[in-house]
Every structure is written in C-alpha cells, then in structure tokens.
Design an enzyme around this catalytic site. Structure first.
Site, short mmCIF file in Angstrom:
data_model
loop_
_atom_site.label_atom_id
_atom_site.label_comp_id
_atom_site.label_asym_id
_atom_site.label_seq_id
_atom_site.Cartn_x
_atom_site.Cartn_y
_atom_site.Cartn_z
N SER A 124 96.66 55.38 54.00
CA SER A 124 95.83 54.74 55.03
C SER A 124 96.64 54.59 56.31
O SER A 124 97.86 54.39 56.26
CB SER A 124 95.41 53.36 54.52
OG SER A 124 94.90 52.58 55.58
N TYR A 149 97.37 44.69 50.54
CA TYR A 149 96.73 46.00 50.36
C TYR A 149 97.52 47.07 51.12
O TYR A 149 97.86 48.12 50.59
CB TYR A 149 95.27 45.96 50.86
CG TYR A 149 94.72 47.30 51.25
CD1 TYR A 149 94.33 48.21 50.29
CD2 TYR A 149 94.63 47.67 52.60
CE1 TYR A 149 93.86 49.47 50.66
CE2 TYR A 149 94.17 48.91 52.98
CZ TYR A 149 93.78 49.80 52.01
OH TYR A 149 93.33 51.05 52.37
N LYS A 153 100.01 50.55 49.91
CA LYS A 153 99.98 51.93 50.42
C LYS A 153 101.39 52.36 50.85
O LYS A 153 101.83 53.48 50.57
CB LYS A 153 99.00 52.07 51.58
CG LYS A 153 97.54 51.83 51.20
CD LYS A 153 97.00 52.90 50.27
CE LYS A 153 95.54 52.67 49.91
NZ LYS A 153 95.08 53.52 48.80
C1 UD1 Z 1 90.34 47.58 57.87
C2 UD1 Z 1 91.66 47.14 57.30
C3 UD1 Z 1 92.48 48.35 56.94
C4 UD1 Z 1 91.72 49.24 55.99
C5 UD1 Z 1 90.39 49.63 56.61
C6 UD1 Z 1 89.54 50.40 55.61
C7 UD1 Z 1 92.15 44.95 58.37
C8 UD1 Z 1 93.07 44.21 59.27
N1 UD1 Z 1 92.37 46.28 58.24
O1 UD1 Z 1 90.62 48.30 59.07
O2 UD1 Z 1 93.69 47.93 56.35
O3 UD1 Z 1 92.46 50.40 55.71
O4 UD1 Z 1 89.67 48.44 56.98
O5 UD1 Z 1 88.46 50.99 56.24
O6 UD1 Z 1 91.24 44.39 57.78
N2 UD1 Z 1 84.69 44.18 63.57
C9 UD1 Z 1 83.75 43.44 64.28
N3 UD1 Z 1 82.83 42.74 63.59
C10 UD1 Z 1 82.76 42.73 62.23
C11 UD1 Z 1 83.70 43.50 61.50
C12 UD1 Z 1 84.66 44.22 62.21
O7 UD1 Z 1 83.76 43.43 65.51
O8 UD1 Z 1 81.89 42.05 61.68
C13 UD1 Z 1 85.69 44.96 64.32
C14 UD1 Z 1 87.14 44.68 63.93
O9 UD1 Z 1 87.70 43.66 64.71
C15 UD1 Z 1 87.78 46.03 64.23
C16 UD1 Z 1 86.68 47.06 64.00
O10 UD1 Z 1 85.48 46.31 64.01
O11 UD1 Z 1 88.15 46.08 65.56
C17 UD1 Z 1 86.81 47.80 62.69
O12 UD1 Z 1 86.98 46.88 61.64
P1 UD1 Z 1 87.03 47.35 60.12
O13 UD1 Z 1 85.88 48.23 59.82
O14 UD1 Z 1 87.21 46.14 59.26
O15 UD1 Z 1 88.32 48.28 60.04
P2 UD1 Z 1 89.86 47.98 60.40
O16 UD1 Z 1 90.09 46.58 60.75
O17 UD1 Z 1 90.32 49.01 61.36
#
Ligand code: UD1
Length: 338
Positions: A124, A149, A153
C-alpha cells in the site's frame, strides 16, 4: 499457468480473479471469508463463464495450505490475505500484527517447502508514511506510518526484501496500491465493506442511498488548490489488470521489486464529489468538516516504474470510477447479501 489467490474473494481479489481468467490463466482461491463472501466468487464464475477451485482456508493454517499446494498445481501466488481497516488496527494492534504477519510467513514458508518461489504482494502507498515530496517514487524511504495496519505492510515488505536477498530464486513483486475505488462495470462485483465504511468512495455511495448519514469533507483548510486532500484514486479494474502484468513479469524475472499502482495524479475530495454528481446525476449529501487525524494532505504516485517494468498504466478516469461504484451500490444495496 495456475495462480493461487490468497484472500481472493475480497474486493481487489475478486476483480483480479476476473482479469486473470480473462487473460487465460487458471486460478485457485484460498480465503477464510472473514471479510468477504463466497458469493463474490460465484459472480466471478458468472462473469467469466469459467470454473475454478476455491478453498475455505485460513492462510495462517500451514497444514491447510499444504493441502491446497498438494492438490493443485500452483506456479505463483498473489497474496491479498490480511486485515485492512485502519481504525480497527489502532484499537486491536495485536490482532493486526498477528494475522497479517502470520498469514504472510505461513504462506512464504509453505511456498518455500513446495518450491513455488513467485509472489505478488498487496502492499500500500501507506508505507510512504507522511512523505511531503510528490509524486511518490519507489526509492523514497518507507516507514513513519500512522497506524498498525500501515506498519504491517512495511514489516511485510521488509520480510520480502530480506527473503529475496537470502535466496536469488525468489521473485517478489510488492504492489503499492494508491486508493482503489470503483467496481466491475457489470455491477456484479464491487466493494462490500463490513459495517460503516471509512473510505471516501463507499461513504459517498452509501450516503447517497441513505444507508449512512450525510458525510463530512474531512478538512478544507489544507495547503492544496481547493483546501481538501489530494489522493490518487485508481479504478479497481485497472488495479486488477496491474496484477495480471505483475504475474507475467514474475514469470520472467527474479528478485524483489516494489512498484506503485496509481494513476499518477492527485484528485481532491471536492473534485471526486463533483465527478460523482456529474457521472450519476445524484446529489452527494455532504458538508465541510474538521480534519481527520492522521491524514496526509497529498498523496499520489509516480506511475513510471509500473509502465517501465510491467508495461502497465491506468486507463480509467474518475468519472468511470464514480459511475461504476454507483452502479454496484445501486444494484447491490446490501452488498453480496440477498
Ligand atoms: C486510507 C488509509 C490507508 C489505506 C487506504 C485504503 C488512513 C489515514 N489511511 O487512505 O492507510 O491504505 O485508506 O484505501 O485512514 N474523506 C472525507 N470524508 C469522509 C472520508 C474520507 O473527506 O467521510 C477524505 C479523507 O480525508 C481523505 C480522502 O477522503 O482525504 C480519502 O480518504 P480514504 O478513502 O479513507 O483514503 P486514505 O485516507 O487515502
């Protein structure tokens, strides 16, 4: 050529089953269905018109694994088997370290015993921690993860690099996924998160169908063009095709290589939501909210190494990702449960 997919009934596993079968490979699946359903494999068979063996096996159980290797002819393994919920890993670190490391070690030990020395591993982009320089290249330092997690990795990557150093017969391809989203365009297989999802795309689709409350854009004051975080969203079918290319590479090469699988572009949360609304005609119920702890402001891949070594690059865009994620969600409001 026959490929064992450990954890092959899950989100990325099932899409990879389809692409491997379509590319003419034989496959065998081993999965304990702890975070997946056998129904995903029925749908893989329906989509491809091909049959294959699936074993209900915990990958930590070496005796059960030995039996699979004794019964099937296996040329290479793709290792998807592991827990993946970031928040849960913070609450239950021992469970995460035990399961993810144990599954990997058991699999590698049995592969070594049976003389099968080719593995493609689901790593990842989380291994890059809070890196600030973008795009992320594979030679950048890893570590500094914000949760157990992510550390599993990193630790598994270290194990694989050490193994390759100890024995030149091994081929180990470490695929560093960016943000996999979307679903098969048939709408028959897709992401089926347990309980309330944490990741953005399933939260978007579930908020639109009213399964979860309206969502927040978690952080609008980052130092980015529109103030929201940038991520490298990649269509799960492109990602699955990356595994087919990695398997072809593993048949011809030796040693360990880490390879990013991303589009190579940062897309903001607002941009993704806008693309979703345009692609589907649905309004996403959302409002601005505070930052989510542990989030990196920006993360996107340099996807050059994948092109150079694997001859692979992502082809689908954010609109495809949104349209396909929505089709899956709409057609399967309860995932694989009838
Ligand atoms: C997350 C994990 C990462 C994992 C990946 C799997 C964290 C810190 N990282 O990545 O380790 O490998 O998922 O796909 O959790 N967001 C919103 N509203 C929401 C949910 C998310 O605005 O309700 C934003 C988050 O702040 C982020 C983006 O959407 O900027 C993507 O979030 P997410 O899909 O959870 O992925 P990651 O955080 O990149």
């Amino acid at each position: 050529m026959s490929i064992l997919l450990a954890g092959g009934a899950g989100y990325i596993g099932a899409h990879t089953c389809v692409e491997l079968l379509n590319a003419g490979y034989d496959i065998v699946v081993a999965d304990n269905y702890s975070n997946s359903q056998p129904e995903s494999l029925n749908r893989v068979k329906e989509l491809t018109g091909k049959d294959f063996a699936a074993y209900e096996v915990d990958v930590c159980d070496k005796d059960a694994l030995r039996e699979v290797f004794d019964r099937e002819k296996i040329d290479a393994v793709i290792h998807f088997a592991g827990y993946k919920a970031v928040g849960e890993s913070v609450e239950k670190p021992l469970m995460y370290y035990r399961n993810n490391l144990d599954a990997t070690l058991s699999l590698l030990e049995v592969m070594q015993e049976k003389g099968v020395k080719r593995m493609v591993f689901s790593s990842s982009a989380t291994v890059y921690g809070m890196a600030e320089k973008m795009p992320l290249t594979e030679d950048m330092p890893t570590g500094g993860c914000t949760n157990p997690y992510g550390w599993t990795k990193c630790m598994i990557e270290q194990i694989l690099f050490d193994l390759a150093k100890s024995d030149p017969e091994w081929t180990l391809v470490l695929l560093r996924y960016f943000n996999p989203v979307g679903a098969h365009e048939s709408g028959r297989i897709g992401e089926n998160p347990n309980g309330i999802p944490n990741n953005l795309m399933p939260r978007v689709t579930q908020s639109v169908i009213g399964k979860i409350p309206p969502i927040y854009i978690t952080g609008t004051d980052y130092n980015t063009p529109d103030g929201t975080c940038l991520r490298d969203y990649i269509h799960v079918v492109d990602l699955a095709k990356g595994h087919v290319c990695a398997i072809a590479y593993a048949m011809e090469n030796k040693g360990a290589e880490a390879i990013n699988l991303g589009v190579g572009r940062g897309c903001s949360v607002r941009e993704l939501i806008r693309a979703f609304e345009e692609a589907t005609g649905e309004k996403v119920p959302c409002s601005d909210g505070p930052r989510r702890p542990g989030d990196a402001p920006v993360s996107y891949a340099d996807a050059g190494k994948a092109l150079k070594l694997l001859g692979w690059k992502a082809e689908k865009d954010v609109v495809d990702m949104c349209r396909d994620a929505w089709r899956w969600q709409k057609n399967n409001p309860n995932g694989y449960d009838a």
